[in-house]
Design a protein around this motif. Structure first.
Motif, PDB file in Angstrom:
ATOM      1  N   LEU A 231     -22.778  57.678   5.542  1.00  0.00           N
ATOM      2  CA  LEU A 231     -24.364  57.517   5.546  1.00  0.00           C
ATOM      3  C   LEU A 231     -24.484  57.657   7.093  1.00  0.00           C
ATOM      4  CD1 LEU A 231     -27.176  57.278   4.643  1.00  0.00           C
ATOM      5  CD2 LEU A 231     -26.913  54.828   4.725  1.00  0.00           C
ATOM      6  N   GLU A 255     -20.622  66.670   4.460  1.00  0.00           N
ATOM      7  CA  GLU A 255     -20.911  66.253   3.368  1.00  0.00           C
ATOM      8  C   GLU A 255     -21.942  64.854   3.521  1.00  0.00           C
ATOM      9  OE1 GLU A 255     -21.108  67.747   0.325  1.00  0.00           O
ATOM     10  OE2 GLU A 255     -20.139  69.305   1.648  1.00  0.00           O
ATOM     11  N   ALA A 256     -21.641  64.369   4.928  1.00  0.00           N
ATOM     12  CA  ALA A 256     -22.421  63.219   5.226  1.00  0.00           C
ATOM     13  C   ALA A 256     -23.942  63.410   4.910  1.00  0.00           C
ATOM     14  CB  ALA A 256     -22.211  62.879   6.548  1.00  0.00           C
ATOM     15  N   GLU A 257     -24.643  62.246   4.608  1.00  0.00           N
ATOM     16  CA  GLU A 257     -25.853  61.998   4.416  1.00  0.00           C
ATOM     17  C   GLU A 257     -26.388  61.469   5.691  1.00  0.00           C
ATOM     18  OE1 GLU A 257     -26.843  59.489   1.087  1.00  0.00           O
ATOM     19  OE2 GLU A 257     -24.876  59.808   0.260  1.00  0.00           O
ATOM     20  N   HIS A 259     -29.964  60.697   8.000  1.00  0.00           N
ATOM     21  CA  HIS A 259     -31.243  60.190   7.956  1.00  0.00           C
ATOM     22  C   HIS A 259     -31.621  59.956   9.448  1.00  0.00           C
ATOM     23  CE1 HIS A 259     -31.623  59.899   3.713  1.00  0.00           C
ATOM     24  NE2 HIS A 259     -30.577  59.528   3.750  1.00  0.00           N
ATOM     25  N   LEU A 278     -32.052  52.713   2.311  1.00  0.00           N
ATOM     26  CA  LEU A 278     -31.144  53.858   2.561  1.00  0.00           C
ATOM     27  C   LEU A 278     -29.559  53.110   2.303  1.00  0.00           C
ATOM     28  CD1 LEU A 278     -32.328  55.576   5.587  1.00  0.00           C
ATOM     29  CD2 LEU A 278     -32.492  56.282   3.331  1.00  0.00           C
ATOM     30  N   PHE A 282     -27.035  53.966  -0.803  1.00  0.00           N
ATOM     31  CA  PHE A 282     -25.627  54.506  -0.502  1.00  0.00           C
ATOM     32  C   PHE A 282     -24.542  53.601  -0.952  1.00  0.00           C
ATOM     33  CE2 PHE A 282     -22.164  54.897   2.700  1.00  0.00           C
ATOM     34  CZ  PHE A 282     -21.906  56.055   2.344  1.00  0.00           C
TER      35      PHE A 282
END
Length: 289
Positions: A231, A255-257, A259, A278, A282
């Motif tokens: 994340l 593939e990391a999220e 924000h 968040l 996660f």
């Protein structure tokens, strides 16, 4: 459930190490290495917000916060990674999510490389990045000192370690409204803990950024080869690590999220209410997996 933060000491080798802990001992663990010029104090508000479901552990490095400053400790990113390795073993933490922020990023990455199977996931928040072409403009000021002799470089770095510089580090690129939300406790507390020996420690660490640049490929290889669930929570208003720094991680962690919040380097001070949901979402997913 008790979400109080507990304040403890443990002896690691010859280091009297201070650490903050919250949450049940049998809960999934999250390790919180701190940045510079800070200490575990930076996680004081985050920890009780997650302690109902997770075990949060935030140590002070040797020479920082309320830990001791032994003369013969190896004050470097490698030395701190070795310390964290001994620390998690002493607390019998076998698996953990790892929060990477500021200098905690190269320290934590070294810890992860030592034993990748221990790492459940990474949370990267304005961490020092391993991508030379995506660093912010403030790094140019540090790089200029690399052309000097070692003695002159250390003198130049020493001149920049003072209370006013600490204040600038915490305010960074924030506008007036957000800057007003950064408590002066951050720079005044940490400057009050400064000693001549600790100033030498700070010089060693900042000077070590030159050597750390050569270590970037190892950091990237770890990310690329192991693909830890990640994340990325980022404050783009950061002269050291702007938005392009956050996006650079996607080269090796597609593939990391990611924000991006409307904040800066110290999001836990200005955007805690946005960061916590968040993290909870996660961590709930990766620990369940």
């Amino acid at each position: 459930m008790d979400t109080l933060v507990r304040h403890r000491h443990i002896t690691i080798e010859h280091v009297d190490a201070f650490y903050r802990e919250a949450g049940p001992e049998n809960a999934p663990a999250v390790l919180l290495p701190h940045g510079y010029p800070c200490s575990s104090y930076e996680f004081r508000n985050l920890m009780p917000r997650l302690a109902d479901r997770w075990r949060l552990i935030a140590p002070d490095y040797p020479g920082a916060g309320y830990s001791s400053t032994p003369e013969d400790f190896g004050y470097s990113f490698d030395g701190y990674a070795a310390f964290l390795d001994q620390f998690v073993q002493a607390l019998r933490i076998d698996r953990f999510a790892l929060y990477l922020h500021d200098f905690g990023s190269p320290v934590g990455a070294r810890l992860a490389i030592r034993q990748p199977d221990r790492i459940v996931a990474l949370i990267i928040q304005n961490g020092d990045i391993p991508y030379e072409d995506a660093l912010g403009p403030k790094y140019a000021d540090i790089e200029k000192t690399w052309a000097l002799s070692d003695a002159d470089m250390r003198t130049k770095l020493s001149e920049a370690i003072n209370e006013e510089t600490f204040k600038e580090e915490f305010l960074n690129a924030l506008g007036p409204e957000l800057a007003d939300s950064i408590p002066p406790d951050l720079w005044r507390l940490h400057w009050s803990l400064m000693t001549p020996k600790r100033k030498e420690v700070a010089i060693d660490l900042i000077a070590g950024l030159k050597e750390n640049r050569a270590w970037f490929p190892q950091h990237r290889k770890y990310l690329r080869d192991h693909q830890p669930p990640t994340l990325i929570v980022w404050g783009p208003n950061d002269h050291y690590m702007p938005e392009k720094s956050a996006r650079a991680y996607l080269r090796d962690l597609p593939e990391a999220e990611l924000h991006l919040l409307d904040g800066g380097h110290w999001l836990l001070e200005t955007h805690l209410d946005e960061v916590v949901p968040l993290l909870r979402d996660f961590l709930g997913r990766v620990h369940a997996a």
